[in-house]
Design an enzyme around this catalytic site. Structure first.
Site, mmCIF file in Angstrom:
data_model
loop_
_atom_site.group_PDB
_atom_site.id
_atom_site.type_symbol
_atom_site.label_atom_id
_atom_site.label_comp_id
_atom_site.label_asym_id
_atom_site.label_seq_id
_atom_site.Cartn_x
_atom_site.Cartn_y
_atom_site.Cartn_z
ATOM 1 N N HIS A 1 -2.196 -5.315 1.618
ATOM 2 C CA HIS A 1 -3.489 -5.974 1.416
ATOM 3 C C HIS A 1 -3.207 -7.420 1.044
ATOM 4 C CE1 HIS A 1 -7.456 -6.966 -0.238
ATOM 5 N NE2 HIS A 1 -6.769 -7.585 -1.199
ATOM 6 N N ARG B 1 2.542 -6.271 9.218
ATOM 7 C CA ARG B 1 1.827 -5.120 9.772
ATOM 8 C C ARG B 1 2.389 -4.706 11.134
ATOM 9 N NH1 ARG B 1 -4.172 -6.924 7.666
ATOM 10 N NH2 ARG B 1 -4.226 -5.585 5.811
ATOM 11 N N LYS C 1 0.823 -1.213 0.000
ATOM 12 C CA LYS C 1 0.000 0.000 0.000
ATOM 13 C C LYS C 1 0.866 1.277 0.000
ATOM 14 C CE LYS C 1 -4.062 -2.037 2.336
ATOM 15 N NZ LYS C 1 -4.971 -1.904 3.508
HETATM 16 P P1 ADP Z 1 -7.861 -6.761 5.911
HETATM 17 O O1 ADP Z 1 -7.071 -5.805 5.059
HETATM 18 O O2 ADP Z 1 -7.070 -7.222 7.087
HETATM 19 O O3 ADP Z 1 -8.464 -7.884 5.114
HETATM 20 P P2 ADP Z 1 -10.554 -5.625 5.997
HETATM 21 O O4 ADP Z 1 -10.832 -6.409 4.754
HETATM 22 O O5 ADP Z 1 -11.481 -5.750 7.140
HETATM 23 O O6 ADP Z 1 -9.066 -5.920 6.542
HETATM 24 O O7 ADP Z 1 -10.497 -4.091 5.635
HETATM 25 C C1 ADP Z 1 -9.883 -3.645 4.428
HETATM 26 C C2 ADP Z 1 -9.013 -2.459 4.729
HETATM 27 O O8 ADP Z 1 -9.833 -1.390 5.196
HETATM 28 C C3 ADP Z 1 -7.997 -2.657 5.866
HETATM 29 O O9 ADP Z 1 -6.788 -3.259 5.434
HETATM 30 C C4 ADP Z 1 -7.772 -1.250 6.335
HETATM 31 O O10 ADP Z 1 -6.835 -0.586 5.483
HETATM 32 C C5 ADP Z 1 -9.131 -0.616 6.153
HETATM 33 N N1 ADP Z 1 -9.884 -0.628 7.410
HETATM 34 C C6 ADP Z 1 -10.443 -1.698 8.030
HETATM 35 N N2 ADP Z 1 -11.068 -1.346 9.165
HETATM 36 C C7 ADP Z 1 -10.922 -0.007 9.276
HETATM 37 C C8 ADP Z 1 -11.346 0.972 10.216
HETATM 38 N N3 ADP Z 1 -12.049 0.633 11.283
HETATM 39 N N4 ADP Z 1 -10.985 2.267 9.993
HETATM 40 C C9 ADP Z 1 -10.283 2.618 8.901
HETATM 41 N N5 ADP Z 1 -9.839 1.745 7.956
HETATM 42 C C10 ADP Z 1 -10.156 0.460 8.138
HETATM 43 MG MG MG Z 2 -9.917 -7.877 3.629
#
Ligand code: ADP
Ligand code: MG
Length: 135
Positions: free
Chosen positions: A118, A105, A12
């Site tokens: 991601h 992370r 990212k």
């Molecule tokens: P991951 O990337 O671990 O799969 P998610 O799919 O739940 O997590 O969320 C996608 C992306 O959205 C996260 O990597 C993060 O960058 C962002 N994100 C998730 N939750 C939040 C939050 N509460 N506030 C701001 N950004 C968030």
């Molecule tokens: Mg995700």
């Protein structure tokens, strides 16, 4: 018998900006994930919105799309045994505060939004996300 699998990783903007791409890629390589494809690009906010469509109902959706399109990213196709799960383990929890020691992370994430990487969360989503970036 174990099977090779592919998954999509995105380095990212926060990590590309701090020149962490090579360090992050070496973590994948050291953990038996090979990098089949990689490219650096800068997506528009509309493209980010399309990519993150599954999150469109979330309160952080607009911020998320703004963030992904805020600077260059590097997209990678990783391949290896259980690549989807392995990549998720190497990434660590979404919020760097909760990520395990040694995960990407934990090492490099700044905050829940600027969390450096991601990774696809299932085989199905991996193939969709790979086709999104590598037509
Ligand atoms: P991951 O990337 O671990 O799969 P998610 O799919 O739940 O997590 O969320 C996608 C992306 O959205 C996260 O990597 C993060 O960058 C962002 N994100 C998730 N939750 C939040 C939050 N509460 N506030 C701001 N950004 C968030
Ligand atoms: Mg995700």
């Amino acid at each position: 018998m174990s099977e090779k699998e592919k998954t999509l990783s995105i380095i990212k903007p926060d990590a590309v900006e701090r020149n962490l791409s090579e360090k992050i890629k070496s973590i994948f390589l050291q953990n038996n994930l090979s990098i089949l494809e990689s490219k650096k690009l800068h997506v528009s906010k509309d493209e980010a919105a399309e990519f993150y469509k599954v999150h469109q109902s979330k309160p952080f959706y607009d911020q998320l799309c703004g963030y992904l399109s805020s600077g260059p990213i590097e997209v990678l196709v990783l391949e290896g045994e259980n690549a989807v799960l392995k990549n998720r383990e190497l990434m660590g929890a979404t919020d760097p505060k909760n990520a395990e020691e040694g995960t990407i992370r934990k090492l490099y994430g700044i905050s829940i939004d600027k969390n450096s990487v991601h990774g696809s969360d299932s085989k199905d989503n991996a193939s969709k996300e790979i086709s999104f970036f590598f037509k």
